[in-house]
Design an enzyme around this catalytic site. Sequence first.
Site, PDB file in Angstrom:
ATOM      1  N   LYS A 194       0.919  -0.945   0.076  1.00  0.00           N
ATOM      2  CA  LYS A 194      -0.040   0.121  -0.088  1.00  0.00           C
ATOM      3  C   LYS A 194       0.568   1.208  -0.010  1.00  0.00           C
ATOM      4  O   LYS A 194       1.531   1.752   1.191  1.00  0.00           O
ATOM      5  CB  LYS A 194      -1.008  -0.060   1.084  1.00  0.00           C
ATOM      6  CG  LYS A 194      -2.025   1.090   1.069  1.00  0.00           C
ATOM      7  CD  LYS A 194      -2.556   1.627   2.383  1.00  0.00           C
ATOM      8  CE  LYS A 194      -1.712   2.886   2.796  1.00  0.00           C
ATOM      9  NZ  LYS A 194      -1.738   3.967   2.313  1.00  0.00           N
ATOM     10  N   GLY A 246       7.364   4.598   8.276  1.00  0.00           N
ATOM     11  CA  GLY A 246       6.402   5.828   8.218  1.00  0.00           C
ATOM     12  C   GLY A 246       6.631   6.431   9.683  1.00  0.00           C
ATOM     13  O   GLY A 246       7.713   6.314  10.270  1.00  0.00           O
ATOM     14  N   SER A 247       5.772   7.137  10.127  1.00  0.00           N
ATOM     15  CA  SER A 247       6.011   8.026  11.411  1.00  0.00           C
ATOM     16  C   SER A 247       5.850   7.194  12.640  1.00  0.00           C
ATOM     17  O   SER A 247       5.344   6.270  12.719  1.00  0.00           O
ATOM     18  CB  SER A 247       4.891   9.336  11.524  1.00  0.00           C
ATOM     19  OG  SER A 247       3.642   8.754  11.322  1.00  0.00           O
ATOM     20  N   THR A 250       1.846   6.812  13.653  1.00  0.00           N
ATOM     21  CA  THR A 250       1.360   5.835  12.905  1.00  0.00           C
ATOM     22  C   THR A 250       1.938   4.514  13.002  1.00  0.00           C
ATOM     23  O   THR A 250       1.241   3.329  13.166  1.00  0.00           O
ATOM     24  CB  THR A 250       1.370   5.914  11.273  1.00  0.00           C
ATOM     25  OG1 THR A 250       1.025   7.386  11.330  1.00  0.00           O
ATOM     26  CG2 THR A 250       0.703   5.067  10.591  1.00  0.00           C
ATOM     27  N   GLY A 251       3.226   4.464  13.284  1.00  0.00           N
ATOM     28  CA  GLY A 251       4.007   3.167  13.537  1.00  0.00           C
ATOM     29  C   GLY A 251       3.594   2.367  14.795  1.00  0.00           C
ATOM     30  O   GLY A 251       3.343   1.064  14.935  1.00  0.00           O
ATOM     31  N   GLU A 268      10.261   0.755  10.708  1.00  0.00           N
ATOM     32  CA  GLU A 268      11.237   1.666  10.232  1.00  0.00           C
ATOM     33  C   GLU A 268      10.614   2.942  10.493  1.00  0.00           C
ATOM     34  O   GLU A 268       9.737   3.597   9.582  1.00  0.00           O
ATOM     35  CB  GLU A 268      11.772   1.377   9.114  1.00  0.00           C
ATOM     36  CG  GLU A 268      12.583  -0.038   8.631  1.00  0.00           C
ATOM     37  CD  GLU A 268      13.817  -0.001   9.512  1.00  0.00           C
ATOM     38  OE1 GLU A 268      14.258   1.229   9.629  1.00  0.00           O
ATOM     39  OE2 GLU A 268      14.419  -1.001   9.441  1.00  0.00           O
ATOM     40  N   CYS A 302      14.291  10.401   6.405  1.00  0.00           N
ATOM     41  CA  CYS A 302      13.940   9.689   7.601  1.00  0.00           C
ATOM     42  C   CYS A 302      15.360  10.029   8.425  1.00  0.00           C
ATOM     43  O   CYS A 302      15.202  10.177   9.751  1.00  0.00           O
ATOM     44  CB  CYS A 302      13.441   8.460   7.768  1.00  0.00           C
ATOM     45  SG  CYS A 302      14.692   7.218   6.471  1.00  0.00           S
ATOM     46  N   GLU A 398      10.109  15.895  15.458  1.00  0.00           N
ATOM     47  CA  GLU A 398      10.627  15.706  14.281  1.00  0.00           C
ATOM     48  C   GLU A 398       9.878  16.737  13.370  1.00  0.00           C
ATOM     49  O   GLU A 398       8.636  16.897  13.383  1.00  0.00           O
ATOM     50  CB  GLU A 398      10.318  14.528  13.411  1.00  0.00           C
ATOM     51  CG  GLU A 398      10.993  14.060  12.015  1.00  0.00           C
ATOM     52  CD  GLU A 398      10.322  12.576  11.637  1.00  0.00           C
ATOM     53  OE1 GLU A 398       9.300  12.452  11.967  1.00  0.00           O
ATOM     54  OE2 GLU A 398      11.322  12.003  11.027  1.00  0.00           O
TER      55      GLU A 398
HETATM   56  P1  NDP Z   1       2.676   8.370   7.951  1.00  0.00           P
HETATM   57  O1  NDP Z   1       3.162   7.353   9.224  1.00  0.00           O
HETATM   58  O2  NDP Z   1       1.614   9.398   8.011  1.00  0.00           O
HETATM   59  O3  NDP Z   1       2.220   7.186   6.698  1.00  0.00           O
HETATM   60  C1  NDP Z   1       2.811   6.025   6.340  1.00  0.00           C
HETATM   61  C2  NDP Z   1       2.322   4.913   5.626  1.00  0.00           C
HETATM   62  O4  NDP Z   1       1.218   4.412   6.614  1.00  0.00           O
HETATM   63  C3  NDP Z   1       1.506   5.683   4.618  1.00  0.00           C
HETATM   64  O5  NDP Z   1       1.067   4.691   3.462  1.00  0.00           O
HETATM   65  C4  NDP Z   1       0.040   5.769   5.412  1.00  0.00           C
HETATM   66  O6  NDP Z   1      -1.005   6.084   4.379  1.00  0.00           O
HETATM   67  C5  NDP Z   1      -0.030   4.660   5.830  1.00  0.00           C
HETATM   68  N1  NDP Z   1      -1.034   4.861   7.315  1.00  0.00           N
HETATM   69  C6  NDP Z   1      -1.383   5.929   7.954  1.00  0.00           C
HETATM   70  N2  NDP Z   1      -2.111   5.273   8.768  1.00  0.00           N
HETATM   71  C7  NDP Z   1      -2.151   4.048   9.064  1.00  0.00           C
HETATM   72  C8  NDP Z   1      -2.533   3.075   9.819  1.00  0.00           C
HETATM   73  N3  NDP Z   1      -3.470   3.491  10.851  1.00  0.00           N
HETATM   74  N4  NDP Z   1      -2.561   1.671   9.534  1.00  0.00           N
HETATM   75  C9  NDP Z   1      -1.778   1.607   8.581  1.00  0.00           C
HETATM   76  N5  NDP Z   1      -1.347   2.253   7.546  1.00  0.00           N
HETATM   77  C10 NDP Z   1      -1.439   3.451   7.875  1.00  0.00           C
HETATM   78  O7  NDP Z   1       3.982   8.830   7.521  1.00  0.00           O
HETATM   79  P2  NDP Z   1       4.311   9.749   6.258  1.00  0.00           P
HETATM   80  O8  NDP Z   1       3.849   9.074   4.981  1.00  0.00           O
HETATM   81  O9  NDP Z   1       3.935  11.143   6.641  1.00  0.00           O
HETATM   82  O10 NDP Z   1       5.986   9.681   6.226  1.00  0.00           O
HETATM   83  C11 NDP Z   1       6.918  10.345   6.786  1.00  0.00           C
HETATM   84  C12 NDP Z   1       7.425   9.546   8.245  1.00  0.00           C
HETATM   85  O11 NDP Z   1       7.911   8.534   7.835  1.00  0.00           O
HETATM   86  C13 NDP Z   1       8.420  10.488   9.139  1.00  0.00           C
HETATM   87  O12 NDP Z   1       8.266  10.201  10.397  1.00  0.00           O
HETATM   88  C14 NDP Z   1       9.752   9.578   8.509  1.00  0.00           C
HETATM   89  O13 NDP Z   1      10.645   9.784   9.524  1.00  0.00           O
HETATM   90  C15 NDP Z   1       9.239   8.248   8.402  1.00  0.00           C
HETATM   91  N6  NDP Z   1      10.240   7.699   7.792  1.00  0.00           N
HETATM   92  C16 NDP Z   1      10.947   6.666   8.184  1.00  0.00           C
HETATM   93  C17 NDP Z   1      11.975   6.137   7.437  1.00  0.00           C
HETATM   94  C18 NDP Z   1      13.184   4.923   7.890  1.00  0.00           C
HETATM   95  O14 NDP Z   1      13.469   4.218   7.177  1.00  0.00           O
HETATM   96  N7  NDP Z   1      13.221   4.939   9.333  1.00  0.00           N
HETATM   97  C19 NDP Z   1      12.251   6.377   6.001  1.00  0.00           C
HETATM   98  C20 NDP Z   1      11.108   7.183   5.616  1.00  0.00           C
HETATM   99  C21 NDP Z   1      10.270   7.764   6.144  1.00  0.00           C
HETATM  100  P3  NDP Z   1      -1.285   7.564   3.693  1.00  0.00           P
HETATM  101  O15 NDP Z   1      -0.302   8.257   3.432  1.00  0.00           O
HETATM  102  O16 NDP Z   1      -2.441   7.204   2.668  1.00  0.00           O
HETATM  103  O17 NDP Z   1      -2.194   8.039   5.010  1.00  0.00           O
END
Ligand code: NDP
Length: 494
Positions: A194, A246-247, A250-251, A268, A302, A398
């Site tokens: 996704k 992701g964030s 959300t993680g 991650e 990230c 962040e």
């Molecule tokens: P988010 O956590 O907002 O979203 C990440 C993904 O999760 C998106 O596809 C999002 O969908 C989806 N999502 C949102 N809510 C849920 C849920 N409840 N259950 C399952 N999936 C969900 O992060 P961002 O996209 O804003 O990315 C930025 C963040 O990612 C930053 O905090 C950054 O530090 C981190 N990051 C970490 C990395 C690493 O390797 N450690 C690398 C790159 C980024 P949708 O976008 O459609 O809402």
Amino acid sequence: MSDVPLTAAVKAFLARPHGQFIQGNACISHAAPLIDIINPANEEVVAAVATASRDELNAAVAAAKGSFQSLWANFNPYARGVILNKLADLIEQNGEEIAQLDTLCSGKSINLSRLFEVQQSAVFLRYFAGWTTKISGQTLQPSFPSMAGEQYSAFTRREPVGVVAAIVPWNFPLMIGIWKLGAALACGCSVVIKPSEFTPLTMLRLAELAKEAGLPDGVLNVINGGGDTGRQLIEHPDVAKVSFTGSVATGKKVNMTAAADLTRCTLELGGKNTAALLQDADIDRAVAGLLQTGYIHQGQVCAAPERVYVHASRLDELTGKLGAALAAAPVGSPLDERVVFGPLSNKPQFDKVCHYLQVAGSESRILSGGEVIDRPGYFVQPTIVRAASATEVLMQEETFGPVLSFMSYDEDDELLALINNTPYGLGTSLWTNNLSAAMRMIPQVESGTVWVNMHTMVDPAVPFGGVKHSGIGREFGSSFIDEYTEVKSVIMAY
Ligand code: NDP
């Protein structure tokens, strides 16, 4: 200054309806709610993507499960590698189309899209392709008593876990997707991915290229939608593993959802990464390094450094030189090859960074930049902030934007406590030519990666991931094999 012209392939792709990719086919449900894909450089709609229905989500998982059980789990390892290598070739052959699609959705400069989403995606895929023939178990000798002369032997098998739900963010939508699907496919897992709702196009194109590369139908499926679609995917009982980037917020939700059904999960997540300059640091080298890693893709990386600790005797020199370099870097359309700073990737991210600029401005701490740029799109100036305390908001939260906060320290023995004063632990860099000082500090830094005289660079051969709130598990190296396979023990008497 002028934009690179969109290729005919990009125009044709944008003109198509977009939905899901399931069992080797594009699926478009015309009744489904559409998500507009906005170009962050001008706020124009470039395409729309249909949200996956519950039936489509179930069909995607069923396709992944069916292809896993009937074919992919036992597919010839060498042949798996051939397909992944062929996919890497196709990514490069279609590189300009992929790069332009990415820039239109994410606002990443076209040069960075070519470098990361195309070239690095191919590099990572080829790395995973090389592992398909090297995944192995162990031979062991049990110590059971032998009553009647029997002997024993044991061995372990590494078996693919099954259907992987991969959930990826918008900052490097294809490359981070490849980190997950390359690892999963190399191990014999099938995938439902996704993408972020802001950047779904390149992954849909990749799924078509995977089919062209010979990947059997159903092994890679793409479903689109927002966070709720991601949650539904994780909850599906046939998903064996979740791989999430992701964030942190959300993680944590993802981890809870996965844990409810004991689904294995790697995370991650974000961070508040530190660059720490020791007194002897080479300031010109650090300026170049911070420009390259702190402000690249407008700081939406990230592992990017966001807080910088500098020995008090060097702070003014560092911020002065960095401010001059930032002022000289061209801002504009990310499709213009000469531009260094483009827009933030989407409106929520723009709003978030504007909030942090207001916080910095209200405390009169901005040394350089700090303003929204008055033009269409989500542009802000790259910014340098002077912090007075390690506990203030901009040293702790962040921003995920081009906002670096700088604070001085006086004594070397303060530095470790300052570095570790965060709930996160993704990446830290030490800037010094004092090898002894660096080697003594490295074991004490609470961070998944420590760089010395560099920052942010990740390599497929080197494990990557976070400690503390920055994640669970590791990608790359050989570590990914532990994440995507289960160990089966076999014990024999003879
Ligand atoms: P988010 O956590 O907002 O979203 C990440 C993904 O999760 C998106 O596809 C999002 O969908 C989806 N999502 C949102 N809510 C849920 C849920 N409840 N259950 C399952 N999936 C969900 O992060 P961002 O996209 O804003 O990315 C930025 C963040 O990612 C930053 O905090 C950054 O530090 C981190 N990051 C970490 C990395 C690493 O390797 N450690 C690398 C790159 C980024 P949708 O976008 O459609 O809402």
